[in-house]
Design a protein around this motif. Sequence first.
Motif, PDB file in Angstrom:
ATOM      1  N   ARG A   1    -111.848 -36.461 -39.995  1.00  0.00           N
ATOM      2  CA  ARG A   1    -112.887 -35.501 -39.599  1.00  0.00           C
ATOM      3  C   ARG A   1    -112.670 -34.153 -40.292  1.00  0.00           C
ATOM      4  O   ARG A   1    -113.635 -33.519 -40.748  1.00  0.00           O
ATOM      5  CB  ARG A   1    -112.860 -35.305 -38.088  1.00  0.00           C
ATOM      6  CG  ARG A   1    -113.428 -36.466 -37.282  1.00  0.00           C
ATOM      7  CD  ARG A   1    -113.430 -36.133 -35.797  1.00  0.00           C
ATOM      8  NE  ARG A   1    -113.924 -37.224 -34.980  1.00  0.00           N
ATOM      9  CZ  ARG A   1    -115.206 -37.444 -34.715  1.00  0.00           C
ATOM     10  NH1 ARG A   1    -116.129 -36.635 -35.209  1.00  0.00           N
ATOM     11  NH2 ARG A   1    -115.577 -38.465 -33.949  1.00  0.00           N
ATOM     12  N   ALA A   2    -111.418 -33.722 -40.371  1.00  0.00           N
ATOM     13  CA  ALA A   2    -111.126 -32.432 -41.000  1.00  0.00           C
ATOM     14  C   ALA A   2    -111.532 -32.435 -42.471  1.00  0.00           C
ATOM     15  O   ALA A   2    -112.169 -31.492 -42.961  1.00  0.00           O
ATOM     16  CB  ALA A   2    -109.639 -32.113 -40.859  1.00  0.00           C
ATOM     17  N   TYR A   3    -111.188 -33.495 -43.198  1.00  0.00           N
ATOM     18  CA  TYR A   3    -111.557 -33.579 -44.617  1.00  0.00           C
ATOM     19  C   TYR A   3    -113.071 -33.500 -44.805  1.00  0.00           C
ATOM     20  O   TYR A   3    -113.570 -32.810 -45.704  1.00  0.00           O
ATOM     21  CB  TYR A   3    -111.059 -34.892 -45.209  1.00  0.00           C
ATOM     22  CG  TYR A   3    -109.609 -34.918 -45.635  1.00  0.00           C
ATOM     23  CD1 TYR A   3    -108.983 -33.802 -46.163  1.00  0.00           C
ATOM     24  CD2 TYR A   3    -108.865 -36.104 -45.547  1.00  0.00           C
ATOM     25  CE1 TYR A   3    -107.662 -33.840 -46.581  1.00  0.00           C
ATOM     26  CE2 TYR A   3    -107.549 -36.163 -45.966  1.00  0.00           C
ATOM     27  CZ  TYR A   3    -106.952 -35.030 -46.472  1.00  0.00           C
ATOM     28  OH  TYR A   3    -105.644 -35.072 -46.892  1.00  0.00           O
ATOM     29  N   VAL A   4    -113.812 -34.242 -43.997  1.00  0.00           N
ATOM     30  CA  VAL A   4    -115.263 -34.289 -44.166  1.00  0.00           C
ATOM     31  C   VAL A   4    -115.882 -32.919 -43.902  1.00  0.00           C
ATOM     32  O   VAL A   4    -116.837 -32.512 -44.571  1.00  0.00           O
ATOM     33  CB  VAL A   4    -115.861 -35.364 -43.245  1.00  0.00           C
ATOM     34  CG1 VAL A   4    -117.387 -35.270 -43.227  1.00  0.00           C
ATOM     35  CG2 VAL A   4    -115.424 -36.759 -43.700  1.00  0.00           C
ATOM     36  N   HIS A   5    -115.336 -32.169 -42.939  1.00  0.00           N
ATOM     37  CA  HIS A   5    -115.891 -30.855 -42.599  1.00  0.00           C
ATOM     38  C   HIS A   5    -115.401 -29.751 -43.545  1.00  0.00           C
ATOM     39  O   HIS A   5    -116.043 -28.697 -43.640  1.00  0.00           O
ATOM     40  CB  HIS A   5    -115.516 -30.477 -41.172  1.00  0.00           C
ATOM     41  CG  HIS A   5    -116.232 -31.268 -40.118  1.00  0.00           C
ATOM     42  ND1 HIS A   5    -117.600 -31.328 -40.041  1.00  0.00           N
ATOM     43  CD2 HIS A   5    -115.761 -32.043 -39.103  1.00  0.00           C
ATOM     44  CE1 HIS A   5    -117.949 -32.096 -39.022  1.00  0.00           C
ATOM     45  NE2 HIS A   5    -116.855 -32.548 -38.425  1.00  0.00           N
ATOM     46  N   ALA A   6    -114.268 -29.955 -44.228  1.00  0.00           N
ATOM     47  CA  ALA A   6    -113.647 -28.883 -45.008  1.00  0.00           C
ATOM     48  C   ALA A   6    -114.491 -28.518 -46.226  1.00  0.00           C
ATOM     49  O   ALA A   6    -114.928 -29.384 -46.987  1.00  0.00           O
ATOM     50  CB  ALA A   6    -112.248 -29.296 -45.446  1.00  0.00           C
ATOM     51  N   LYS A   7    -114.699 -27.226 -46.422  1.00  0.00           N
ATOM     52  CA  LYS A   7    -115.397 -26.746 -47.614  1.00  0.00           C
ATOM     53  C   LYS A   7    -114.455 -26.627 -48.804  1.00  0.00           C
ATOM     54  O   LYS A   7    -114.855 -26.830 -49.944  1.00  0.00           O
ATOM     55  CB  LYS A   7    -116.056 -25.395 -47.327  1.00  0.00           C
ATOM     56  CG  LYS A   7    -117.204 -25.467 -46.336  1.00  0.00           C
ATOM     57  CD  LYS A   7    -117.863 -24.107 -46.151  1.00  0.00           C
ATOM     58  CE  LYS A   7    -119.047 -24.197 -45.195  1.00  0.00           C
ATOM     59  NZ  LYS A   7    -119.682 -22.861 -44.984  1.00  0.00           N
ATOM     60  N   VAL A   8    -113.191 -26.251 -48.535  1.00  0.00           N
ATOM     61  CA  VAL A   8    -112.204 -26.119 -49.609  1.00  0.00           C
ATOM     62  C   VAL A   8    -110.909 -26.803 -49.163  1.00  0.00           C
ATOM     63  O   VAL A   8    -110.355 -26.474 -48.121  1.00  0.00           O
ATOM     64  CB  VAL A   8    -111.903 -24.649 -49.954  1.00  0.00           C
ATOM     65  CG1 VAL A   8    -110.841 -24.571 -51.055  1.00  0.00           C
ATOM     66  CG2 VAL A   8    -113.171 -23.928 -50.395  1.00  0.00           C
ATOM     67  N   VAL A   9    -110.475 -27.754 -49.953  1.00  0.00           N
ATOM     68  CA  VAL A   9    -109.172 -28.384 -49.773  1.00  0.00           C
ATOM     69  C   VAL A   9    -108.333 -28.025 -50.997  1.00  0.00           C
ATOM     70  O   VAL A   9    -108.816 -28.117 -52.129  1.00  0.00           O
ATOM     71  CB  VAL A   9    -109.292 -29.915 -49.644  1.00  0.00           C
ATOM     72  CG1 VAL A   9    -107.912 -30.547 -49.506  1.00  0.00           C
ATOM     73  CG2 VAL A   9    -110.167 -30.280 -48.469  1.00  0.00           C
ATOM     74  N   SER A  10    -107.105 -27.608 -50.781  1.00  0.00           N
ATOM     75  CA  SER A  10    -106.210 -27.255 -51.887  1.00  0.00           C
ATOM     76  C   SER A  10    -105.038 -28.229 -51.916  1.00  0.00           C
ATOM     77  O   SER A  10    -104.569 -28.687 -50.873  1.00  0.00           O
ATOM     78  CB  SER A  10    -105.688 -25.818 -51.735  1.00  0.00           C
ATOM     79  OG  SER A  10    -106.751 -24.889 -51.779  1.00  0.00           O
ATOM     80  N   VAL A  11    -104.567 -28.514 -53.127  1.00  0.00           N
ATOM     81  CA  VAL A  11    -103.434 -29.415 -53.318  1.00  0.00           C
ATOM     82  C   VAL A  11    -102.367 -28.671 -54.108  1.00  0.00           C
ATOM     83  O   VAL A  11    -102.608 -28.226 -55.236  1.00  0.00           O
ATOM     84  CB  VAL A  11    -103.846 -30.700 -54.066  1.00  0.00           C
ATOM     85  CG1 VAL A  11    -102.631 -31.604 -54.265  1.00  0.00           C
ATOM     86  CG2 VAL A  11    -104.938 -31.439 -53.307  1.00  0.00           C
ATOM     87  N   LEU A  12    -101.180 -28.521 -53.515  1.00  0.00           N
ATOM     88  CA  LEU A  12    -100.046 -27.873 -54.166  1.00  0.00           C
ATOM     89  C   LEU A  12     -99.083 -28.966 -54.622  1.00  0.00           C
ATOM     90  O   LEU A  12     -98.316 -29.512 -53.831  1.00  0.00           O
ATOM     91  CB  LEU A  12     -99.358 -26.916 -53.199  1.00  0.00           C
ATOM     92  CG  LEU A  12     -98.095 -26.214 -53.699  1.00  0.00           C
ATOM     93  CD1 LEU A  12     -98.381 -25.388 -54.940  1.00  0.00           C
ATOM     94  CD2 LEU A  12     -97.495 -25.347 -52.606  1.00  0.00           C
TER      95      LEU A  12
END
Length: 646
Positions: free
Chosen positions: A188-199
């Motif tokens: 659910r969080a991924y679908v709602h997220a506008k920006v996801v960052s990967v370090l």
Amino acid sequence: MTGPEISVIVAAYNAMPYLSRCLDSVGEQTLEPARLEVIVVDDGSTDDTAGHLTERTADRPGWRVIRREHNSGGPAVPRNDGLDVARGEYVFFLDADDYLGPEALARMLAMARKNDSDIVLGKMVGIGGRAVPRSMFTRDQPRTTVWDSRVFWALNPLKLFRREFIERHGLRFPVDLPVGQDQPFVARAYVHAKVVSVLASYDCYFARLRDDGGNNTQREGGAVRRLPLLNAMFSLLPEIVEPGERRDLLLRRVLQSDQREFLEHLGRENDPALRHHAFDVFRNHVSRFATPSVVSPLPASDRLRLELVRRGDLAGAVEMMRFQKDGEPWNVRVDDGRAYAEYPGFETDLPRHLFDVTDELSVVHRLTAAAWGDAGFHITGEARIPGLPVSSLTAQVVLVTRDGSTAYPVPTRCVPVEDRIRFETALDFTDLGGTLITPDRWDVFVDLDWSGVHRRVRIGARRDADVMTGESTRLVGDGIDVRTVTAYLTKPFGNLSFDVDMRRGRRPLPVTVALTTRGGAFRGTGTVPAIGLPQDAIRWSLRTPAGDRVPLPGGSSGTGHFDCALPARRLVTNGRLECTIRGLTGTDPTPVLAGGEPPRLRAWWPSPRTWRIRRHGTQVRVDNAPITPVKIMRRLRRRLAGTFGR
């Protein structure tokens, strides 16, 4: 803000001795302690977890312990308890078995702030054989989404979340799932997220496989315990994502990763009735959701297992799962330019496309040499396709423009060596397609062919330690035109490429000249690394303050060696040294002095003057000063004093 910036939530159940290292790693963070809140929820532990927490948190402001009298059965309840009291701008979920790299929270927080991220994934490292997600950590991705990356293949909650984002969408861990409570929450969080960052550039999270088998996902009865999770995910995804490519992407992950785990556990289930019940439930989901658009991009082994499940072949699906997990060797059969894996069931009535591994064949490659030579740029490397005999393997280096519109195969020598093929070539940039190479950015590939099966891969990222330690440039000419060719490694992947007259950001080419004073003239020599320059292409001149260009005598060879002279009789005005190369387009080279400034030169005609050449910023300047009668008398007196004073 006045509160903590990050709330670290740790759910702990019988977590000793692992909890000690976990808490140490939080205390050792480079992020200042005042910016952290640590919430440890003891989920009814019966070992010495409670006592250890009392001892560790007694003198730590900002650390608190929540104690539950009875164990809840999983990490969902304690994580929710932590969320309910968290005050941080961001929250980070940390399992009590695991630990953090010292800079993990500081780096993830910095990335979140810079990119206004809702979620930040930090690179994970497996310890003690623990499997962790890896495909999304090939490079840093400051701003992405679940639709544009591989992040959905990491459905654990061991990430940094913006707390306001969690509360706005009412996200909590479902408490009715015996395993996998994190997946619906994170999905659910991924679908709602506008920006996801990967370090991916720092090892943030170290996930440990417990020696006592206490990891929640390692417990017995795994197949039956996973049924509620599968039911939940196959209900959730159609609810939150409309039909189409996006839904297919998320379903693909469940039908790949969860299918593998489910079948692996199903193979260990001893109760036949439970085994068949669990299989039938999963089969219903596969029949409904494993459509061609979802399944086609999956590897052949997954496509094959899903088809066996759809057909109701429990034994065949479990056998195929064991076959892959045990790393059993398999042969490859080639037919009409396609490669087929002879997996179990290959000779049955199963459709041949289920065994097609052509696009999955990996290429193992390495550059062993890459440097300029007299005839061009020399490349030597090794390559193999695991599972295929090297006897029929051929390799050819190919130059391809960045946009893929033009490709030049380059003559390549191949020699089989044990289980691999060694290839070498010299890139002659004066004769590609019969002409001098055209201006562009060119990437280097190697084409491998095995009995009609073709694979093309970029090369350079894997190379020996002494190969291509920095970029290098040559002037390349065909006797008429000249190109500036720079070999370099791309960032962040480190693949080999060539910049042809694009000048790597339009930087001028530096030309180093060594100057001496001899025979009444300044004399310069040097070499511009070059191949095939027109004779006397390198020319030197003096640019006067009035803008006039005074040509200087000299010459150059086709390999770039040059000489020039500034005779005293031609020095009539100040100016700057300039270098031009006939046939070269774009910005003229920049002269650079080698070593120190040359001795001064005195000229007596048409008027007495002292000339000097010196650095002036990025220029090489020629300046003069008059020799006055006063200066002549001073010099004469110094000489006389030196002669009669002995």
